[in-house]
Design a protein around this motif. Sequence first.
Motif, PDB file in Angstrom:
ATOM      1  N   HIS A   1      -4.787  -0.370  -6.625  1.00 22.80           N
ATOM      2  CA  HIS A   1      -4.492  -0.293  -5.371  1.00 22.80           C
ATOM      3  C   HIS A   1      -6.287   0.591  -4.160  1.00 22.80           C
ATOM      4  CE1 HIS A   1      -2.570   2.486  -2.533  1.00 22.80           C
ATOM      5  NE2 HIS A   1      -3.060   3.090  -2.428  1.00 22.80           N
TER       6      HIS A   1
ATOM      7  N   ILE B   1       0.690  -0.983   0.377  1.00 20.33           N
ATOM      8  CA  ILE B   1      -0.208   0.076   0.292  1.00 20.33           C
ATOM      9  C   ILE B   1       0.394   1.891  -0.121  1.00 20.33           C
ATOM     10  CG2 ILE B   1      -1.803   1.542   0.904  1.00 20.33           C
ATOM     11  CD1 ILE B   1      -2.941  -0.636   0.428  1.00 20.33           C
TER      12      ILE B   1
ATOM     13  N   GLU C   1      -7.949  -2.080  -1.571  1.00 23.09           N
ATOM     14  CA  GLU C   1      -7.950  -1.401   0.026  1.00 23.09           C
ATOM     15  C   GLU C   1      -9.163  -1.983   0.471  1.00 23.09           C
ATOM     16  OE1 GLU C   1      -5.507   2.301   0.320  1.00 23.09           O
ATOM     17  OE2 GLU C   1      -6.991   2.583  -0.828  1.00 23.09           O
TER      18      GLU C   1
ATOM     19  N   HIS D   1       0.966   4.198  -2.680  1.00 21.58           N
ATOM     20  CA  HIS D   1       1.331   5.600  -2.466  1.00 21.58           C
ATOM     21  C   HIS D   1       2.561   6.510  -3.117  1.00 21.58           C
ATOM     22  CE1 HIS D   1      -1.712   5.251   1.290  1.00 21.58           C
ATOM     23  NE2 HIS D   1      -2.766   4.824   0.158  1.00 21.58           N
TER      24      HIS D   1
ATOM     25  N   GLU E   1      -5.226   7.365   5.464  1.00 18.99           N
ATOM     26  CA  GLU E   1      -4.799   6.204   5.459  1.00 18.99           C
ATOM     27  C   GLU E   1      -3.455   5.593   6.069  1.00 18.99           C
ATOM     28  OE1 GLU E   1      -7.455   5.159   1.667  1.00 18.99           O
ATOM     29  OE2 GLU E   1      -4.632   5.348   1.312  1.00 18.99           O
TER      30      GLU E   1
END
Length: 186
Positions: A57, A9, A61, A13, A133
Motif C-alpha cells: 500500500h 487504494i 502511494e 484502506h 487521503e
Amino acid sequence: MQPTAVQLIIEEHRAIATVLHALQEAVEHARHGVAAPDFARLRAMLVYLDEMPARVHHASEGRLLFPLIRERCPALRPVLDRLEGEHERVELIVRELGHALSAWQVMGEVRHEAFELLARTYIESYLGHMKVEEDYVLPVAMDYLDAADWHQLAAAFEHQRGVLADSALRNQRELYARIVTKPSAD
Ligand SMILES: [Fe+2]
Ligand SMILES: [Fe+2]
C-alpha cells in the motif's frame, strides 16, 4: 466510476481499517478483562499491519500515485510530504508495537499499559492518515489527473502487484482471513 487505482487504494484502506478495529477491540477486551489476551492473534495483526502497508500500500502511494499528484497539483506537495512522513512513522511504530507485545507477553501485566497506549496512538494516527487521503487527496487527484494518468497508474499498480511473488500476496490474504475470522471459544 472511480479509477481502478483509487478503488484499489480504498479497498486496501478497508482491509487495514478492519485489522485496526480488530486490534482496538482486542485491546479493549484485554483492558476490561472480557477475555485473556490472545497473543498469537495480536501478533498476526501486527505482522499484517507491518507487511501489507509497507510492501504494497505505501509503496503504491509513495512510488506511483503521489509523484503524479505532485506533478499535476503542486499545491498538494506539503500534504503529500506529511503523508509520506507518516508512512515512515507508522512503519516504525508497528515494529515498536511488536516489541511492546513481546514485553507484555513475557513480563505480564506490568507491561500491558505501555502496549495499550502505543496501540491507541498507532490506531488513531493510521485511521486519521487514511481519512486525509480519502477525504482530501483522492478527490483532488480525481480533479487534476486525466484519463491517461489513471490508465498509466492502473497498469503500474498491476505491475507492482505482479512483481510481488504470488505466494507473498496469498500469505497476506490468508493472514487477513485468520485475523477477521472470530476466534472460536476454546
Ligand atoms: Fe498513505
Ligand atoms: Fe493509504
